[in-house]
Design a protein around this motif. Structure first.
Motif, PDB file in Angstrom:
ATOM      1  N   UNK A 111     -25.479  26.696  -2.692  1.00  0.00           N
ATOM      2  CA  UNK A 111     -26.788  26.098  -2.987  1.00  0.00           C
ATOM      3  C   UNK A 111     -27.307  25.347  -1.757  1.00  0.00           C
ATOM      4  N   UNK A 112     -28.610  25.439  -1.555  1.00  0.00           N
ATOM      5  CA  UNK A 112     -29.286  24.696  -0.494  1.00  0.00           C
ATOM      6  C   UNK A 112     -30.507  24.015  -1.092  1.00  0.00           C
ATOM      7  N   UNK A 113     -30.596  22.730  -0.916  1.00  0.00           N
ATOM      8  CA  UNK A 113     -31.661  21.890  -1.439  1.00  0.00           C
ATOM      9  C   UNK A 113     -31.629  21.864  -2.960  1.00  0.00           C
ATOM     10  N   UNK A 114     -32.088  22.941  -3.588  1.00  0.00           N
ATOM     11  CA  UNK A 114     -31.982  23.005  -5.041  1.00  0.00           C
ATOM     12  C   UNK A 114     -31.871  24.467  -5.479  1.00  0.00           C
ATOM     13  N   UNK A 115     -30.992  24.684  -6.426  1.00  0.00           N
ATOM     14  CA  UNK A 115     -30.790  26.003  -7.007  1.00  0.00           C
ATOM     15  C   UNK A 115     -30.790  25.816  -8.513  1.00  0.00           C
ATOM     16  N   UNK A 116     -31.730  26.451  -9.197  1.00  0.00           N
ATOM     17  CA  UNK A 116     -31.890  26.281 -10.645  1.00  0.00           C
ATOM     18  C   UNK A 116     -31.319  27.475 -11.391  1.00  0.00           C
ATOM     19  N   UNK A 117     -30.652  27.181 -12.501  1.00  0.00           N
ATOM     20  CA  UNK A 117     -30.031  28.220 -13.315  1.00  0.00           C
ATOM     21  C   UNK A 117     -30.429  28.019 -14.763  1.00  0.00           C
ATOM     22  N   UNK A 118     -30.820  29.099 -15.431  1.00  0.00           N
ATOM     23  CA  UNK A 118     -30.971  29.106 -16.886  1.00  0.00           C
ATOM     24  C   UNK A 118     -29.832  29.963 -17.419  1.00  0.00           C
ATOM     25  N   UNK A 119     -29.008  29.375 -18.269  1.00  0.00           N
ATOM     26  CA  UNK A 119     -27.852  30.047 -18.827  1.00  0.00           C
ATOM     27  C   UNK A 119     -28.044  30.163 -20.332  1.00  0.00           C
ATOM     28  N   UNK A 120     -28.019  31.372 -20.835  1.00  0.00           N
ATOM     29  CA  UNK A 120     -28.179  31.622 -22.270  1.00  0.00           C
ATOM     30  C   UNK A 120     -26.854  32.145 -22.805  1.00  0.00           C
ATOM     31  N   UNK A 121     -26.267  31.364 -23.684  1.00  0.00           N
ATOM     32  CA  UNK A 121     -24.995  31.742 -24.289  1.00  0.00           C
ATOM     33  C   UNK A 121     -25.199  32.946 -25.209  1.00  0.00           C
ATOM     34  N   UNK A 122     -24.255  33.868 -25.161  1.00  0.00           N
ATOM     35  CA  UNK A 122     -24.238  35.028 -26.053  1.00  0.00           C
ATOM     36  C   UNK A 122     -23.017  34.894 -26.947  1.00  0.00           C
ATOM     37  N   UNK A 123     -23.232  34.935 -28.253  1.00  0.00           N
ATOM     38  CA  UNK A 123     -22.144  34.732 -29.205  1.00  0.00           C
ATOM     39  C   UNK A 123     -21.716  36.078 -29.778  1.00  0.00           C
ATOM     40  N   UNK A 124     -20.439  36.332 -29.697  1.00  0.00           N
ATOM     41  CA  UNK A 124     -19.871  37.574 -30.190  1.00  0.00           C
ATOM     42  C   UNK A 124     -18.594  37.877 -29.434  1.00  0.00           C
ATOM     43  N   UNK A 125     -17.865  38.861 -29.899  1.00  0.00           N
ATOM     44  CA  UNK A 125     -16.589  39.208 -29.273  1.00  0.00           C
ATOM     45  C   UNK A 125     -16.569  40.681 -28.895  1.00  0.00           C
ATOM     46  N   UNK A 126     -15.573  41.033 -28.108  1.00  0.00           N
ATOM     47  CA  UNK A 126     -15.352  42.433 -27.786  1.00  0.00           C
ATOM     48  C   UNK A 126     -15.574  42.791 -26.329  1.00  0.00           C
ATOM     49  N   UNK A 127     -16.390  42.037 -25.607  1.00  0.00           N
ATOM     50  CA  UNK A 127     -16.635  42.336 -24.199  1.00  0.00           C
ATOM     51  C   UNK A 127     -15.613  41.592 -23.347  1.00  0.00           C
ATOM     52  N   UNK A 128     -14.985  42.309 -22.413  1.00  0.00           N
ATOM     53  CA  UNK A 128     -13.991  41.708 -21.522  1.00  0.00           C
ATOM     54  C   UNK A 128     -13.993  42.448 -20.193  1.00  0.00           C
ATOM     55  N   UNK A 129     -13.756  41.711 -19.113  1.00  0.00           N
ATOM     56  CA  UNK A 129     -13.645  42.318 -17.785  1.00  0.00           C
ATOM     57  C   UNK A 129     -12.170  42.626 -17.523  1.00  0.00           C
ATOM     58  N   UNK A 130     -11.875  43.933 -17.405  1.00  0.00           N
ATOM     59  CA  UNK A 130     -10.504  44.373 -17.164  1.00  0.00           C
ATOM     60  C   UNK A 130     -10.413  45.065 -15.816  1.00  0.00           C
ATOM     61  N   UNK A 131      -9.284  44.844 -15.143  1.00  0.00           N
ATOM     62  CA  UNK A 131      -9.075  45.449 -13.830  1.00  0.00           C
ATOM     63  C   UNK A 131      -8.966  46.963 -13.970  1.00  0.00           C
ATOM     64  N   UNK A 132      -9.826  47.652 -13.260  1.00  0.00           N
ATOM     65  CA  UNK A 132      -9.847  49.113 -13.233  1.00  0.00           C
ATOM     66  C   UNK A 132      -8.785  49.581 -12.232  1.00  0.00           C
ATOM     67  N   UNK A 133      -7.874  50.438 -12.683  1.00  0.00           N
ATOM     68  CA  UNK A 133      -6.779  50.898 -11.826  1.00  0.00           C
ATOM     69  C   UNK A 133      -7.277  51.675 -10.611  1.00  0.00           C
TER      70      UNK A 133
END
Length: 142
Positions: A111-133
């Motif tokens: 970040x430099x000076x100012x960095x703005x973020x809007x974060x919207x939570x998503x509720x639910x299960x099943x999505x996961x980041x898995x290492x691809x061989x």
């Protein structure tokens, strides 16, 4: 997935975007989210701008280091990895003096000076980041 809470964050000069987002998610019990980012990023920020070619033997990222502050717009997602830790995947474009670079911001955007973020939570299960061989990259699985 359903929409959950909405947060607005302001990063200060020197804070690293993906580190702040992942820490914020851990502290607030957020596993899944959509993020939108706008503002300034500093000299020394790094972006992944593609894989080296050829990539049959694996993905070798090309990392571009910014030599001065840039304006940024970006969006991305946050989903847990195999250990359950929130992991950011965010791409954006940074520009300065009529030139732009586009890529993945996970390499270390500061970040430099100012960095703005809007974060919207998503509720639910099943999505996961898995290492691809094949690639060695953590890829989203639904």
């Amino acid at each position: 997935m359903e929409r959950g809470r909405t947060f607005v964050l302001r990063l200060e000069t020197g804070e690293v975007l993906h580190e702040v987002l992942e820490s914020f998610c851990r502290k607030n019990g957020i596993q899944n989210a959509y993020v939108s980012v706008v503002g300034g990023i500093g000299e020394g920020s790094r972006m992944t701008v593609g894989p080296e070619m050829p990539y049959e033997k694996g993905i070798v990222p090309i990392v571009f280091k910014l030599d001065a502050p840039h304006e940024l717009t970006a969006s991305g997602t946050i989903f847990p990895d195999e250990d359950g830790s929130p992991m950011v995947h965010i791409h954006g474009s940074a520009g300065r003096e009529g030139r732009a670079v586009t890529g993945c911001l996970r390499t270390g955007v500061i970040a430099w000076l100012v960095l703005e973020v809007v974060l919207i939570e998503l509720i639910g299960e099943g999505a996961v980041r898995k290492k691809d061989k094949r690639t060695g990259i953590k890829i989203l699985e639904l």
